[in-house]
Design an enzyme around this catalytic site. Structure first.
Site, PDB file in Angstrom:
ATOM      1  N   ASP A   1       0.852  -1.184   0.000  1.00  0.00           N
ATOM      2  CA  ASP A   1       0.000   0.000   0.000  1.00  0.00           C
ATOM      3  C   ASP A   1       0.896   1.244   0.000  1.00  0.00           C
ATOM      4  OD1 ASP A   1      -2.307   1.757   0.551  1.00  0.00           O
ATOM      5  OD2 ASP A   1      -1.442   1.878   2.561  1.00  0.00           O
TER       6      ASP A   1
ATOM      7  N   ASP B   1      -0.216   5.218   0.710  1.00  0.00           N
ATOM      8  CA  ASP B   1      -0.452   6.242   1.727  1.00  0.00           C
ATOM      9  C   ASP B   1      -0.573   5.612   3.113  1.00  0.00           C
ATOM     10  OD1 ASP B   1      -0.759   8.761   0.059  1.00  0.00           O
ATOM     11  OD2 ASP B   1      -2.175   7.410  -0.922  1.00  0.00           O
TER      12      ASP B   1
ATOM     13  N   LYS C   1      -8.388  -4.853  -3.495  1.00  0.00           N
ATOM     14  CA  LYS C   1      -6.952  -5.086  -3.617  1.00  0.00           C
ATOM     15  C   LYS C   1      -6.629  -6.575  -3.538  1.00  0.00           C
ATOM     16  CE  LYS C   1      -5.169  -0.686  -1.764  1.00  0.00           C
ATOM     17  NZ  LYS C   1      -4.243  -0.066  -0.797  1.00  0.00           N
TER      18      LYS C   1
ATOM     19  N   ASP D   1      -2.193  -0.695   5.950  1.00  0.00           N
ATOM     20  CA  ASP D   1      -2.562  -0.051   7.221  1.00  0.00           C
ATOM     21  C   ASP D   1      -4.046   0.244   7.392  1.00  0.00           C
ATOM     22  OD1 ASP D   1      -2.392   2.118   5.229  1.00  0.00           O
ATOM     23  OD2 ASP D   1      -2.542   3.478   6.935  1.00  0.00           O
TER      24      ASP D   1
ATOM     25  N   ASN E   1      -9.041  -0.575   3.365  1.00  0.00           N
ATOM     26  CA  ASN E   1      -8.944  -0.982   1.956  1.00  0.00           C
ATOM     27  C   ASN E   1      -7.771  -1.925   1.696  1.00  0.00           C
ATOM     28  OD1 ASN E   1      -7.236   1.249   2.511  1.00  0.00           O
ATOM     29  ND2 ASN E   1      -7.148   1.817   0.364  1.00  0.00           N
TER      30      ASN E   1
END
Length: 269
Positions: free
Chosen positions: A9, A11, A196, A219, A222
């Site tokens: 991931d 962000d 994802k 984190d 999503n």
């Protein structure tokens, strides 16, 4: 089995608190590549919002991949589309109407633009536009092209407004769409087949890899589907509790080079 693909991931995970790559992260990614490990960025961003980091990491060619729009698209880093799971115009009409009923801002994203039917454009939409490098277009619902491929719709508002609205999303919308909260101020609605985790699984299988050979690092909500899929799953130190509860490992925070720590500790031989 050894790790042969690392899905990361961006962000809150790959990027630091300034939305930048730390030198330690770049070094760890290069070390993984040197051992023949595929590094796949998995993000809610479009390709435009990922390209600068792809270049910094030295990912190039049609045998390097990125999962964008939270799994609605899988592409090569050069832009060749491998998977595209979009929403219909009728989906857009229904979702936009629900946003008004719930009293939250809404915008939708195509491959290259953000569209909003609300003249009072949310500052979160403006922030998203800057972050992912996509211009905003104001279009009333009757001005929206019926043939426009919509990759995802987003309810966007302050957490105190969005939180109660999420509780009121009708059950049939959860049946029709993949709905996930990617940030305290973002609720994303996508094609039911998109996530994802699902798209990562499809990509891994195309590369003749199984879940035991995949590491996933994330984190937020999503990221949960890919954390559930990958055997070698890693929660960031700053991850939400739901991600930490599922992940096999927990690394340091994104401010503390957690991705670099995870790669060096659990992926490199």
């Amino acid at each position: 089995m050894s790790v042969k693909l690392i899905a990361i991931d961006m962000d809150g995970t790959l990027l630091n608190e300034h939305s930048e790559l730390n030198p330690a992260t770049i070094e760890a990614v290069h070390a993984a590549q040197a051992q023949g490990i595929k590094v796949v960025l998995c993000t809610g961003r479009p390709l435009n919002g990922v390209t600068p980091f792809i270049k910094q990491l030295g990912l190039k060619g049609d045998d390097e991949y990125v999962i964008t729009f939270n799994g609605a698209m899988a592409q090569t880093v050069e832009g060749k589309i491998m998977t595209s799971l979009t929403l219909t115009h009728n989906d857009y009409i229904d979702i936009e109407a629900l946003s008004r009923k719930l009293g939250v801002h809404c915008h939708v994203e195509s491959e290259d633009h953000i569209y909003t039917a609300n003249a009072d454009i949310s500052p979160y939409t403006v922030g998203e536009s800057s972050l992912v490098q996509m211009p905003i277009r104001y279009r009333s619902t009757d001005q929206m092209r019926a043939d426009l491929p919509i990759v995802k719709c987003m309810f966007i508002d302050t957490p105190d407004v969005l939180g109660p609205a999420i509780e009121k999303v009708p059950a049939d919308f959860h049946d029709r769409y993949y709905i996930v909260q990617s940030e305290p101020f973002f609720l994303e609605l996508m094609n039911k087949a998109a996530s994802k985790g699902r798209t990562l699984k499809v990509l891994a299988e195309q590369l003749h890899l199984n879940a035991d050979e995949v590491m996933a690092i994330g984190d937020q909500g999503n990221d949960l589907s890919m954390i559930e899929y990958a055997t070698n799953s890693v929660a960031m130190g700053n991850a939400i509790d739901d991600v930490k509860a599922v992940a096999k490992y927990e690394t340091k925070t994104n401010i503390e080079d957690g991705v670099a720590h995870a790669i060096k500790t659990w992926a490199l031989a």
